[in-house]
Write a protein that holds these residues in place. Structure first.
Motif, PDB file in Angstrom:
ATOM      1  N   ILE A 196       0.322  -1.272   0.279  1.00  0.00           N
ATOM      2  CA  ILE A 196       0.222   0.210  -0.171  1.00  0.00           C
ATOM      3  C   ILE A 196       0.338   1.250   0.189  1.00  0.00           C
ATOM      4  O   ILE A 196       0.569   2.748  -0.689  1.00  0.00           O
ATOM      5  N   MET A 197       1.378   1.667   0.776  1.00  0.00           N
ATOM      6  CA  MET A 197       3.037   2.648   0.356  1.00  0.00           C
ATOM      7  C   MET A 197       3.533   2.792  -0.426  1.00  0.00           C
ATOM      8  O   MET A 197       3.818   3.642  -0.689  1.00  0.00           O
ATOM      9  N   ILE A 198       4.208   1.878  -1.228  1.00  0.00           N
ATOM     10  CA  ILE A 198       4.724   2.321  -2.427  1.00  0.00           C
ATOM     11  C   ILE A 198       4.491   2.318  -3.532  1.00  0.00           C
ATOM     12  O   ILE A 198       4.682   2.882  -4.007  1.00  0.00           O
ATOM     13  N   TYR A 199       3.428   1.510  -3.931  1.00  0.00           N
ATOM     14  CA  TYR A 199       1.778   1.981  -4.744  1.00  0.00           C
ATOM     15  C   TYR A 199       1.237   2.709  -4.424  1.00  0.00           C
ATOM     16  O   TYR A 199       0.580   3.399  -5.414  1.00  0.00           O
ATOM     17  N   GLY A 200       0.530   3.513  -3.223  1.00  0.00           N
ATOM     18  CA  GLY A 200       0.097   4.136  -3.048  1.00  0.00           C
ATOM     19  C   GLY A 200       0.464   5.914  -3.286  1.00  0.00           C
ATOM     20  O   GLY A 200       0.302   6.507  -3.543  1.00  0.00           O
ATOM     21  N   VAL A 239       0.272  -2.626 -12.251  1.00  0.00           N
ATOM     22  CA  VAL A 239       1.763  -2.108 -12.683  1.00  0.00           C
ATOM     23  C   VAL A 239       2.273  -3.117 -11.714  1.00  0.00           C
ATOM     24  O   VAL A 239       2.946  -3.798 -11.233  1.00  0.00           O
ATOM     25  N   ALA A 240       1.476  -2.219 -10.523  1.00  0.00           N
ATOM     26  CA  ALA A 240       2.646  -3.795  -9.270  1.00  0.00           C
ATOM     27  C   ALA A 240       1.617  -4.752  -9.373  1.00  0.00           C
ATOM     28  O   ALA A 240       2.961  -5.739  -8.775  1.00  0.00           O
ATOM     29  N   VAL A 241       0.855  -5.788  -9.867  1.00  0.00           N
ATOM     30  CA  VAL A 241       0.483  -7.037  -9.982  1.00  0.00           C
ATOM     31  C   VAL A 241       1.424  -7.989 -10.806  1.00  0.00           C
ATOM     32  O   VAL A 241       2.202  -8.547 -10.314  1.00  0.00           O
ATOM     33  N   THR A 242       1.995  -6.689 -12.014  1.00  0.00           N
ATOM     34  CA  THR A 242       3.195  -6.943 -12.600  1.00  0.00           C
ATOM     35  C   THR A 242       3.842  -7.336 -12.422  1.00  0.00           C
ATOM     36  O   THR A 242       4.827  -8.963 -12.427  1.00  0.00           O
ATOM     37  N   GLN A 243       4.891  -6.127 -11.949  1.00  0.00           N
ATOM     38  CA  GLN A 243       5.730  -6.403 -11.305  1.00  0.00           C
ATOM     39  C   GLN A 243       6.248  -7.568 -10.082  1.00  0.00           C
ATOM     40  O   GLN A 243       6.888  -8.291  -9.986  1.00  0.00           O
ATOM     41  N   PHE A 318      -8.349   1.625  -1.060  1.00  0.00           N
ATOM     42  CA  PHE A 318      -9.009   2.797  -0.187  1.00  0.00           C
ATOM     43  C   PHE A 318      -7.224   3.929  -0.269  1.00  0.00           C
ATOM     44  O   PHE A 318      -7.651   5.334  -0.194  1.00  0.00           O
ATOM     45  N   TYR A 319      -6.479   3.658   0.077  1.00  0.00           N
ATOM     46  CA  TYR A 319      -5.772   4.848   0.119  1.00  0.00           C
ATOM     47  C   TYR A 319      -4.902   5.125  -0.637  1.00  0.00           C
ATOM     48  O   TYR A 319      -4.719   5.974  -0.294  1.00  0.00           O
TER      49      TYR A 319
END
Length: 439
Positions: A196-200, A239-243, A318-319
């Motif tokens: 959550i932190m990185i991709y948010g 992007v996050a899911v792919t990475q 959410f975030y």
């Protein structure tokens, strides 16, 4: 939906084509596995160094105490040789330390306990020092028990190690493996927090970058602000899911390939034989391995994976909505810092509150942290391995789902105004006013 998909596709391909994405996606697993290999090599190298210890025992009661092994070699010297051996310590590369044990003048070893001296030339670590201290302490305890008439063997027979067999009457089965549950909970909690932190933050910076480039003014003429915001969030999600998928695949592949390359077939065969011998000689080890495997297989993995994905997605949406709203309201990364505390503080409460949750998964703190939408994506996942009631899980997901929709709605209100405002630092009060503005 078409515009949201177009924006999400643009966001996805613009990020995956970025050189930093390609470099980090490939390098991250190599760095993780490589760092683990370096740590293992450093630990093995550090432990492989043999320490030479000179022992000068004026009491003559510890001569047989210090037994050399593969990591530490003890050489006994007489008190007459003390000065000569100490003079060589400072410039010696062979000798690591000199241990001086005084005479047992009081007959109760108190003088030895207080005045034993260990001189080193800086090459003796804390583990080695504690090892020497432990060897002497054990020997003194043995001496004292003998002088007191206590039979050491009989004393050992009085040792007790109670192993509680815990049964959960509600579930009708034995409750065991709490250490493994805690480890699993901690790992899942930390992964969600980091995700959550990185991709948010990545969503927030992407919004700030587009706002600075004035690209958003062109895009906003074709799509609604809400569609733009949702497209960016969903695009970054892909992007996050792919990475993550690439990282997990590469990491698992490297973890399987590296040991195979490092170990020759002969060594593998030898290790297998030694392992078989060890297991034959250690039935307790075999039992522990069997119990650990049984506990790991008893976990409800479908439920754990399902809830992890649900909280993973809902918590991120959410975030990310909050981060997107913050990014739209400011002009640069520096200005984001004053607002980043709003999503960061509840996330930290959820993370550190999870330590309390691990102590009492069914307690009131654990319950409320797993119900409040600001902390539930992190706190509830901590409780999942502990078999919580299904109604609590359903209620928590329902609250988080509704709250996520509400947060996206509120964030879009801020986004539609903030994305077109330049050269001004908005206050929290102004951002709250933007929510009430009408079209």
């Amino acid at each position: 939906m078409k515009n949201i998909f177009l924006v999400a596709s643009r966001e996805f391909f613009s990020q995956v084509k970025n050189k930093s994405f390609l470099v980090m996606t490939v390098l991250a697993p190599l760095l993780i596995v490589g760092a683990g290999g370096v740590i293992f090599w450093l630990t093995a190298t550090n432990n492989a160094e043999v320490k030479n210890i000179a022992v000068i025992d004026e009491s003559a009661q510890f001569v047989t105490t210090f037994k050399s092994d593969e990591n530490m070699i003890f050489n006994i010297y007489t008190p007459d040789e003390a000065k000569a051996i100490k003079d060589t310590l400072s410039g010696s590369e062979y000798l690591n330390a000199v241990l001086e044990i005084p005479a047992n003048t009081d007959g109760n070893y108190t003088n030895i306990e207080k005045n034993t001296k260990l001189s080193t030339n800086g090459n003796l670590g804390i583990t080695d020092r504690e090892k020497i201290s432990s060897m002497m302490s054990s020997k003194i305890e043995e001496f004292r028990m003998k002088s007191s008439g206590i039979d050491q063997e009989k004393l050992k027979q009085t040792d007790s190690n109670v192993s509680l067999n815990v049964f959960n009457v509600k579930e009708g089965k034995e409750d065991k493996g709490v250490e493994l549950k805690i480890a699993l909970s901690g790992a899942l909690t930390y992964i969600i927090f980091m995700f959550i932190m990185i991709y948010g933050v990545k969503v927030m910076r992407s919004v700030v970058e587009e706002k600075n480039n004035r690209v958003v003014e062109i895009i906003i003429s074709s799509v609604k602000p809400f569609q733009l915001m949702m497209g960016k969030i969903l695009g970054t999600t892909m992007v996050a899911v792919t990475q993550f998928t690439i990282w997990i695949t590469m990491t698992l592949g490297l973890l399987m390939i590296f040991p195979a390359i490092a170990a020759s077939r002969v060594e593998m065969a030898t290790d297998a034989m030694q392992q078989a011998k060890i297991t034959e000689q250690n039935p307790e080890l075999m039992q522990m391995v069997a119990e650990t495997s049984e506990i790991l297989l008893s976990f409800n993995y479908p439920l754990i994976i399902f809830t992890f994905i649900i909280y993973f997605i809902l918590g991120y949406l959410f975030y990310s909505a909050i981060f997107a709203a913050i990014g739209s309201a400011v002009d640069n990364d520096t200005d984001t810092q004053q607002f980043t505390y709003f999503p960061l503080v509840p996330m930290m409460i959820g993370l550190y509150g999870s330590f309390s949750t691990l102590q009492n998964p069914d307690g009131p703190v654990a319950f409320w942290l797993s119900m409040i939408p600001f902390t539930s994506p992190i706190s509830m996942i901590t409780r999942i391995p502990f078999d919580i009631p299904i109604w609590e899980l359903v209620l928590s997901i329902s609250i988080l789902f509704v709250s996520t929709i509400g947060m996206i709605f509120l964030a879009s209100k801020i986004y539609r105004i903030g994305i077109l405002i330049y050269g001004k630092k908005p206050t929290v009060k102004e951002m709250l006013k933007w929510i009430t503005y009408k079209n």
